[in-house]
Design a protein around this motif. Sequence first.
Motif, PDB file in Angstrom:
ATOM      1  N   LEU A 207       0.856  -1.177   0.000  1.00 19.60           N
ATOM      2  CA  LEU A 207       0.000   0.000   0.000  1.00 19.60           C
ATOM      3  C   LEU A 207       0.895   1.231   0.000  1.00 19.60           C
ATOM      4  N   PRO A 208       0.359   2.401  -0.336  1.00 13.60           N
ATOM      5  CA  PRO A 208       1.194   3.609  -0.289  1.00 13.60           C
ATOM      6  C   PRO A 208       1.797   3.801   1.104  1.00 13.60           C
ATOM      7  N   PHE A 211       1.731   2.819   4.884  1.00 18.61           N
ATOM      8  CA  PHE A 211       0.722   1.816   5.202  1.00 18.61           C
ATOM      9  C   PHE A 211       1.038   0.485   4.510  1.00 18.61           C
ATOM     10  N   PHE A 212       0.461  -0.588   5.062  1.00 20.52           N
ATOM     11  CA  PHE A 212       0.619  -1.925   4.486  1.00 20.52           C
ATOM     12  C   PHE A 212      -0.523  -2.792   4.972  1.00 20.52           C
ATOM     13  N   ALA A 213      -0.638  -3.975   4.378  1.00 19.22           N
ATOM     14  CA  ALA A 213      -1.627  -4.960   4.822  1.00 19.22           C
ATOM     15  C   ALA A 213      -0.987  -6.345   4.789  1.00 19.22           C
ATOM     16  N   ALA A 245      -4.360  -4.439   8.768  1.00 12.14           N
ATOM     17  CA  ALA A 245      -3.772  -3.280   8.103  1.00 12.14           C
ATOM     18  C   ALA A 245      -2.791  -2.655   9.082  1.00 12.14           C
ATOM     19  N   TRP A 247       0.274   0.558  10.024  1.00  7.44           N
ATOM     20  CA  TRP A 247       0.800   1.909   9.822  1.00  7.44           C
ATOM     21  C   TRP A 247       2.177   1.971  10.460  1.00  7.44           C
TER      22      TRP A 247
END
Length: 292
Positions: A207-208, A211-213, A245, A247
């Motif tokens: 993700l941008p 952030f990530f998942a 998710a 951060w």
Amino acid sequence: AERDVSINLLIGSSARVTGVEVGTLVNLVARDVDGFQGAGIGNIVAGGLHGLQMAGVVNYAGSADRVAVQVAGAVNVVSGVMNGAQVAGAANYARQVFGPQISVVNVADTVLGVQVGVVNVARLVKGTQVGVINLARKVDGASLGVLTLEEQGRHALEVWGDTGGGLHAAFKLGSRSLSTVFAAGFVPGTDPVPWSYGVGLGVRVPLPEPFFADVDALLLSQHAGAADWSVVGMGNLLPTLHAVAGWKVFGRLAVTAGIDLDVYVPGLSRYPSGWNAGEVRLEPRFAIGLGF
């Protein structure tokens, strides 16, 4: 001498072979082989191999600039570039591989293809490693194994709690996109204390930044109390999906939030008291934690 056909009762020696060479023990070629080599013990080619080598024990070639295949009962070695396939009963080695390496142990500097074995070792992988233990400096692709160590990959720890009162931890090893997950957890404040451990496969969804998942598919072994060291098997296995998710707050520290979804399966999972053990049952829980 250069030969189109070479049949050797014991040890054969040629300058070059363009055709077929068959030997009872060992075939030795000073330059190149274009064609087929078969030997009871070994084939040794100082130059390039362009064709097929088959030996009961060992094959060696300086390089394979065109497509070549090595099949050996024990070991295949290409000191230069291998463009083709290596299949051996014990080990394969090549400096650079374009194609598959299949053996118990596969070793290469650069892999542009696939390594399939118990232990796979490479500096750079642009393809896939499939094995029990995978070792690499960098993987541009996928590395599937019980233990995957990539110098430039993931070495992450996540700890979290859930709304069911459970506390959990997971250690993740693998590439940036795919990792092996080792997980454990327990529910404090009950008697006996339920606990579990297991292994699974994790996927990092980009993700941008920041952030990530993460999505982890786990198979956990359930236990009840400190005295429960029952063997893993039917009746105490729990498939679980851990999806969060995240951060990145700073550096490697991240805050995560998501769900744990337990899937109780008839004949496989130990059901909580009062549940109908004859049906598939889903139990979602909210999860929040930290990643390192």
